[in-house]
Design an enzyme around this catalytic site. Structure first.
Site, PDB file in Angstrom:
ATOM      1  N   ASP A  90       1.018  -1.623   0.080  1.00  0.00           N
ATOM      2  CA  ASP A  90       0.645  -0.004   0.114  1.00  0.00           C
ATOM      3  C   ASP A  90       1.253   1.166   0.185  1.00  0.00           C
ATOM      4  O   ASP A  90       2.012   1.187   0.568  1.00  0.00           O
ATOM      5  CB  ASP A  90      -0.773  -0.058   1.161  1.00  0.00           C
ATOM      6  CG  ASP A  90      -1.655   1.021   1.251  1.00  0.00           C
ATOM      7  OD1 ASP A  90      -2.792   1.298   0.543  1.00  0.00           O
ATOM      8  OD2 ASP A  90      -2.108   2.403   2.381  1.00  0.00           O
ATOM      9  N   GLU A 123       1.440   0.620  -4.945  1.00  0.00           N
ATOM     10  CA  GLU A 123       1.009   1.702  -5.295  1.00  0.00           C
ATOM     11  C   GLU A 123       2.196   2.782  -5.223  1.00  0.00           C
ATOM     12  O   GLU A 123       2.354   2.988  -4.427  1.00  0.00           O
ATOM     13  CB  GLU A 123       0.715   2.615  -4.506  1.00  0.00           C
ATOM     14  CG  GLU A 123      -0.699   1.301  -4.468  1.00  0.00           C
ATOM     15  CD  GLU A 123      -2.316   2.104  -3.214  1.00  0.00           C
ATOM     16  OE1 GLU A 123      -3.565   1.609  -3.820  1.00  0.00           O
ATOM     17  OE2 GLU A 123      -1.994   2.129  -2.177  1.00  0.00           O
TER      18      GLU A 123
END
Ligand code: CA
Length: 664
Positions: free
Chosen positions: A348, A377
């Site tokens: 993340d 990400e």
């Protein structure tokens, strides 16, 4: 010291230590490094040894308890300071099943009672660590558990799901609704006899499930399951422990471990690998976190004014560049692989972490098994004091070895900018996004037929090789694909939305790179227009298995697409050079058309020649293709590997909002 006095001291100290000394922005540079991999608990039936890293503590105490909730401690033990900032104690006897916490005395006061960040088991709500014998947490047959075969990362098809969503809806009769064990229940169906749960995932044919955060997070009260509260779980509390609300007994630290393993084992038995979404970029609490309560400040980055920086948008950001933070992250993912047999990680807000840490993590994981897949990400949720040149953002992927990133370029090029909800894009008829679609087709690599100036976000290729690019159009964040199309195309009937929906993931599942599907997209998942459903009730988030019946034809199309990809290596080339050699874009007239040809039995494909045309216009369009006798594989929202009829080369008609695929 009484609890009240403790609390007063704690508040005083937390207020002090929430800000760093502005004159000395990096007071941690002089902290010693501890290199052994034995922080936390080392258990044997005759003695337990505990080691805690806290170089600036004046004293460290351990509290031992009979349970994980409210009773007073039965033993308080003072740890001894050893080398390199580590405090250590050994308690004789068998501590199995006992609970413990850590408390640091520093600068004339006590810090908050905390859980050892290295804890591997906790009681309810993760408030106290628990002494477990991990060898006794294995489900039957665990010693024979193996990763399903995976020849190359390019063979991966990702499926992102939330543990609770898949089995909570009443449309299928799961026994362990919303739990890890729900995902182990086979033979379940909806009222029309269509497979649900893990059987459904297997039927769809994806290779990997990607689980939303399933480590212990903060937001749900595990002692109140009857409240049926919901959260995505992006608020980490204990990194090396499964979440208690997904277990059938959050009080006994053994149960969540055994049930998580059982879930992984069942996926593996069904040929599906398991990836965990990990959130090392911030902690759910800031100055109340375990990290902060054991070693204030060290695990976090700070602004020049001494306040916590916030690249996560969640109140703090961790400092992966500091040696003991990096060490924590590396050992944590290795632990999940070795103890829980996980097959990969989705980081993340990976753009918060430094490049060096991501490279070391991947290198260490690949020493265990080179087929472990690492991605993240390539962005942040806000500005960071660590320079972008050091961080694992998308444009720095060329410096990341074997680490992949999500392509928001393709995502927004196909269906529209995520934050402009009514924005149209390629599939809904907005012109000018053709180069962004092409950029996704070649998996964010170098290709001389792409005008990078016209790509929506990236003005240069960022993937060294196709497996570093994850193509997708929807995920847990933002609207589901169906909701997005409903909002951005309010005047279109559902039949048109279905055409666009299929076209979107036809692009994803035929593009080079690694495709990613949001669970339920294969039968038009809706969250009733809710964009950010992180704490919405089940009624919004749950997967409604009745939709599999309602949109059976859409599901069959998605299933056929996944199978097509799996059986044709031409869509899964390993190198950018192969793509440059075999994939050529064809000239088209007008907007919202992208056509390309894969020639030369690419990557050993049985098809000599593949032509794909995507028409984002509502109207039928004409495209000129090379001469030849072709078999139609995809046409007007239908797909058949055996063929949908013959087609001559030259001028061909492509239905509105659809893909045409011809092969020979
Ligand atoms: Ca929890």
């Amino acid at each position: 010291m009484s609890k009240t006095v403790l609390a007063v001291f704690s508040i005083y100290l937390i207020t002090l230590s929430a800000c760093l000394d502005v004159k000395n922005p990096n007071p941690f540079a002089s902290y010693p490094e501890y290199s052994n991999a034995d922080l936390g608990l080392t258990y044997t039936p005759t003695a337990s040894t505990f080691k805690i890293y806290s170089p600036d503590a004046d004293a460290v105490y351990m509290n031992f308890y009979e349970n994980g909730t409210i009773e007073e401690s039965y033993l308080v033990d003072q740890m001894l300071k050893e080398e390199n900032g580590v405090w250590e104690t050994t308690i004789e006897g068998d501590l199995l099943g006992k609970f413990y916490t850590i408390q640091v005395f520093r600068e004339r006061g006590w810090l908050k009672e905390a859980v050892d960040p290295y804890a591997k088991a906790v009681g309810v709500n993760g408030m106290r660590a628990m002494v477990v014998d991990l060898s006794k947490t294995n489900p039957e047959g665990w010693e024979n558990d193996k990763r399903p075969p995976l020849a190359k990362p390019n063979d991966i098809v990702l499926y992102e799901l939330h543990v609770r969503d898949l089995t909570i809806h009443e449309s299928s009769d799961f026994k362990n609704r919303g739990k890890f064990l729900g995902l182990t229940e086979t033979g379940k169906t909806n009222s029309d006899g269509l497979a649900t749960g893990i059987d459904h995932i297997k039927e769809l044919g994806v290779t990997h499930v990607h689980l939303l955060p399933s480590y212990d997070f903060l937001s749900l009260d595990e002692s109140k399951p009857e409240e049926n509260k919901y959260n995505w779980g992006y608020d980490p509390q204990n990194y090396n422990v499964p979440e208690g609300s997904y277990s059938t007994d959050p009080y006994d630290g053994n149960v969540r471990i055994r049930e998580f393993k059982k879930m992984v084992q069942t996926f593996h038995e069904n040929g599906i690998r398991v990836i965990l979404d990990v959130v090392y970029n911030h902690t759910g609490s800031s100055v109340e976190s375990n990290f902060y309560s054991i070693l204030p400040g060290y695990y976090y980055r700070f602004n020049p004014d001494g306040s916590l920086s916030n690249a996560s948008g969640c109140g703090n950001e961790t400092a992966s560049e500091r040696p003991m933070v990096r060490k924590f992250m590396i050992e944590s993912v290795k632990y999940w692989v070795e103890e829980y047999h996980l097959d990969g990680f989705r980081f993340d807000l990976m753009g918060i972490h430094d490049i060096e840490t991501m490279n070391q993590i991947t290198e260490e994981l690949h020493k265990i098994d080179p087929s472990i897949y690492v991605y993240g990400e390539g962005w942040t949720g806000g500005g960071s004091p660590l320079g972008e040149e050091f961080r694992a953002v998308k444009k720095n992927v060329p410096q990341l070895n074997e680490v992949a990133a999500f392509s928001d370029d393709l995502r927004d090029g196909v269906k529209g900018h995520v934050f402009t909800h009514d924005a149209k894009a390629f599939i809904s008829g907005l012109e000018g996004l053709e180069e962004s679609v092409k950029f996704g087709i070649v998996a964010a690599g170098q290709h001389d037929q792409i005008d990078y100036e016209k790509v929506n976000y990236s003005k240069a290729p960022w993937a060294n090789k196709p497996a570093q690019c994850i193509n997708y159009v929807s995920c847990h964040d933002n609207h589901t694909l169906f909701d997005r199309l409903t909002i951005s195309c309010p005047d279109e009937p559902e039949s048109e939305l279905i055409k666009m929906h299929k076209l979107a993931n036809t692009i994803v599942l035929t593009s080079q790179g690694v495709p990613f599907l949001h669970a339920g997209v294969e039968f038009m998942r809706t969250k009733n227009g809710v964009e950010n459903s992180y704490e919405s009730p089940d009624s919004i988030n749950q997967i409604d298995w009745n939709r599999k019946t309602q949109y059976k034809e859409v599901f069959e199309y998605y299933k056929a697409l996944v199978n097509l990809r799996k059986s044709h290596p031409a869509f899964k080339m390993s190198t950018t050079e192969e793509i440059q050699k075999h994939l050529k874009f064809l000239k088209t007239e007008g907007n919202n058309l992208v056509a390309y040809q894969i020639t030369g039995e690419a990557n050993g494909d049985s098809w000599k020649d593949i032509i794909l045309i995507f028409n984002g216009n509502k109207e039928v369009k004409e495209v000129e293709i090379p001469q030849g006798d072709y078999t139609m594989i995809i046409k007007d929202g239908k797909i058949s590997e055996a063929g949908l009829g013959q087609q001559n080369g030259g001028k061909v008609m492509v239905g509105g909002r659809s893909a045409l695929m011809l092969v020979r």
